[in-house]
Design a protein around this motif. Structure first.
Motif, mmCIF file in Angstrom:
data_model
loop_
_atom_site.group_PDB
_atom_site.id
_atom_site.type_symbol
_atom_site.label_atom_id
_atom_site.label_comp_id
_atom_site.label_asym_id
_atom_site.label_seq_id
_atom_site.Cartn_x
_atom_site.Cartn_y
_atom_site.Cartn_z
ATOM 1 N N THR A 78 0.837 -1.200 0.000
ATOM 2 C CA THR A 78 0.000 0.000 0.000
ATOM 3 C C THR A 78 0.874 1.254 0.000
ATOM 4 O OG1 THR A 78 -0.121 -0.015 2.423
ATOM 5 C CG2 THR A 78 -1.915 -1.109 1.221
ATOM 6 N N HIS A 79 0.255 2.355 -0.381
ATOM 7 C CA HIS A 79 0.924 3.665 -0.310
ATOM 8 C C HIS A 79 -0.148 4.669 0.064
ATOM 9 C CE1 HIS A 79 3.820 6.750 -0.859
ATOM 10 N NE2 HIS A 79 3.288 7.241 -1.962
ATOM 11 N N HIS A 80 0.040 5.366 1.190
ATOM 12 C CA HIS A 80 -0.994 6.225 1.780
ATOM 13 C C HIS A 80 -0.373 7.570 2.138
ATOM 14 C CE1 HIS A 80 -4.265 6.603 5.167
ATOM 15 N NE2 HIS A 80 -4.556 7.326 4.102
ATOM 16 N N VAL A 81 -0.814 8.626 1.453
ATOM 17 C CA VAL A 81 -0.224 9.961 1.617
ATOM 18 C C VAL A 81 -1.333 11.012 1.602
ATOM 19 C CG1 VAL A 81 1.346 11.681 0.618
ATOM 20 C CG2 VAL A 81 1.942 9.264 0.524
ATOM 21 N N SER A 82 -1.145 12.079 2.374
ATOM 22 C CA SER A 82 -2.079 13.206 2.370
ATOM 23 C C SER A 82 -1.367 14.485 1.945
ATOM 24 C CB SER A 82 -2.695 13.412 3.758
ATOM 25 O OG SER A 82 -3.537 12.341 4.115
ATOM 26 N N TRP A 260 1.166 1.636 8.191
ATOM 27 C CA TRP A 260 0.940 0.200 8.040
ATOM 28 C C TRP A 260 2.239 -0.500 7.640
ATOM 29 C CZ3 TRP A 260 -3.376 1.888 4.269
ATOM 30 C CH2 TRP A 260 -4.482 2.352 4.989
ATOM 31 N N PRO A 261 2.397 -1.770 8.028
ATOM 32 C CA PRO A 261 3.596 -2.516 7.614
ATOM 33 C C PRO A 261 3.636 -2.778 6.113
ATOM 34 C CG PRO A 261 2.034 -3.938 8.772
ATOM 35 C CD PRO A 261 1.542 -2.537 8.950
ATOM 36 N N THR A 262 2.490 -2.593 5.441
ATOM 37 C CA THR A 262 2.433 -2.799 3.990
ATOM 38 C C THR A 262 2.824 -1.553 3.208
ATOM 39 O OG1 THR A 262 0.061 -2.248 4.088
ATOM 40 C CG2 THR A 262 0.666 -4.601 4.117
#
Length: 341
Positions: A78-82, A260-262
Motif C-alpha cells: 500500500t501507499h498512503h499519503v495526504s 501500516w507494515p504494507t
C-alpha cells in the motif's frame, strides 16, 4: 518506468529507482506545484470544468527515465499519503498480472479519484510498448459529474537510439455534460528513429452529440499546452508544466505509529537506503529477501487453496481480462505520510 513489470526478469538494484511503482502512481496525484485538481472543482461552467479536467489529466503525465525502473510492488503493498485535504491510497491488488488500484478523496473540494492500472507489454522488435489498461475516474461530487479517461502508453525504444516516452490516444468523457476530448501523445518528424519533437500532445474538446469542436489543443506536455477557441480564435494556456511540477516537496512521515507494515516506504526501506548509499551488495540481498518471501507466501496460498483478497478494494475482471477496482470505503482517511504545505 514499467520495464520491470513487463518481464519476469528481476532487475538488479543498480537499475532501480529507490521507490516503488505505487509511489510513482501516487506522486502523479499529490506531487504538484500548481494545483490543477482543485481548479477542476472551481470551474463556473461545465465547459470550464471540463477544460480543467483535461489540463489535470495532462499534469499526471510525468517524464519517464530510460534505464531506471521503480520496484515492482509486492502483493498487498500500500501507499498512503495526504496533501492538505486530499488523501490518497493505493494498493497492489494483483501481482501476476500487475494491477494497481488508487482511491483519493478531498472532502473540502468534494473530489474523488478512482484508478485501476494494469500495464500490458507489446513487443515491436526494437521497442516495447506498455499499454496501460484500466480506467481513471475523476468525480466532481458537488456538480454530479463523473469524468472517465484513459492513460497514455509508455514506449521504451531500444534501437537505433534508446529512450522512453509517452505515446498513444487518450479519451476523456463526461456523460453528465455531454463533453468529450480526444488527445494524442506523439513524437513528430521522425526519420529512422532520429530527431522529432518529443513529448507532443494534440487534440480537441467537442460535444459528444453534435461532434462539433469547441477547442483545439496543441503543445508539449513537458512545457506548454495551449487551448484555441475555434469560434473566436482566442488562444490561452491550458497547461504549464513548469508551474505544475516544479518546486515539488518530499513527503514526510508525520505519524510513524500509524503507518501500516504494507506501506511502500516500509516494504522497500532497506533496499532504497542501500541504493542511495550505493551499497549494491546489500541492496541486492535485501531485494532478494523480499522477493523470496513473496514467492514463499504464494506457494503457501497455492498449497492451501487460499485466494488473495485485497484489503481496500474489490476487484473484478472479465473473460477478456479487463480489470475493474472499486474502493471498499467511501472516503480515504488522513495518512501518516504528508506532503508539507
Amino acid at each position: 518506468m514499467f520495464i520491470a513489470a513487463l518481464t519476469s526478469f528481476d532487475l538488479p538494484p543498480l537499475f532501480n529507482m529507490p521507490k516503488s511503482q505505487l509511489q510513482c502512481y501516487g506522486e502523479a496525484v499529490y506531487c504538484i506545484g500548481e494545483d490543477y485538481l482543485n481548479k477542476c472543482a472551481k470551474g463556473k461552467s461545465s465547459l470550464e470544468r471540463f477544460a480543467s479536467v483535461v489540463a489535470w489529466s495532462i499534469s499526471t503525465t510525468r517524464p519517464a527515465l530510460f534505464g531506471q525502473a521503480p520496484f515492482n510492488p509486492v502483493l498487498g503493498e500500500t501507499h498512503h499519503v495526504s496533501r492538505g485535504s486530499l488523501n490518497v491510497l493505493l494498493e497492489q491488488v494483483s501481482h501476476h498480472p500487475p494491477v494497481s488500484a488508487l482511491h483519493a478523496t478531498d472532502a473540502t473540494e468534494n473530489v474523488e479519484l478512482i484508478w485501476c492500472h494494469k500495464p500490458v507489454p507489446r513487443f515491436h522488435g526494437a521497442s516495447v510498448e506498455a499499454v496501460i489498461k484500466g480506467k481513471r475516474h475523476l468525480k466532481l461530487l458537488k456538480f454530479g459529474e463523473n469524468y472517465e479517461m484513459d492513460s497514455p502508453n509508455l514506449l521504451i525504444k531500444l534501437l537505433p537510439t534508446t529512450g522512453a516516452d509517452w505515446v498513444g490516444d487518450v479519451s476523456i468523457r463526461c456523460k453528465d455534460s455531454g463533453l468529450e476530448a480526444d488527445l494524442c501523445y506523439y513524437k513528430s518528424h521522425v526519420f529512422l528513429g532520429f530527431g522529432g519533437s518529443s513529448k507532443s500532445v494534440r487534440g480537441k474538446i467537442f460535444h459528444s452529440k453534435t461532434l462539433k469542436t469547441i477547442y483545439e489543443i496543441d503543445g508539449q506536455w513537458d512545457r506548454i499546452v495551449k487551448l484555441k477557441d475555434v469560434h473566436s480564435g482566442e488562444v490561452t494556456v491550458l497547461y504549464d508544466a513548469k508551474k505544475a511540477i516544479s518546486g515539488l516537496k518530499t513527503p514526510i512521515l508525520q505519524a510513524p505509529q500509524n503507518m501500516w507494515p504494507t506501506e511502500s516506504a516500509t516494504v522497500w526501506s532497506e533496499v532504497s537506503q542501500a541504493i542511495l548509499n550505493k551499497e549494491w551488495g546489500k541492496a541486492s540481498a535485501a531485494k532478494q529477501n523480499i522477493e523470496e518471501k513473496q514467492r514463499k507466501l504464494q506457494r503457501e496460498r497455492k498449497s492451501s487453496g487460499e485466494l488473495w483478497v485485497p484489503k481496500h478494494f474489490t476487484v473484478t475482471h472479465t473473460k477478456e481480462n479487463e480489470w475493474d477496482c472499486s474502493p471498499l470505503e467511501q472516503s480515504v482517511p488522513p495518512a501518516p505520510i504528508i506532503v508539507p504545505p
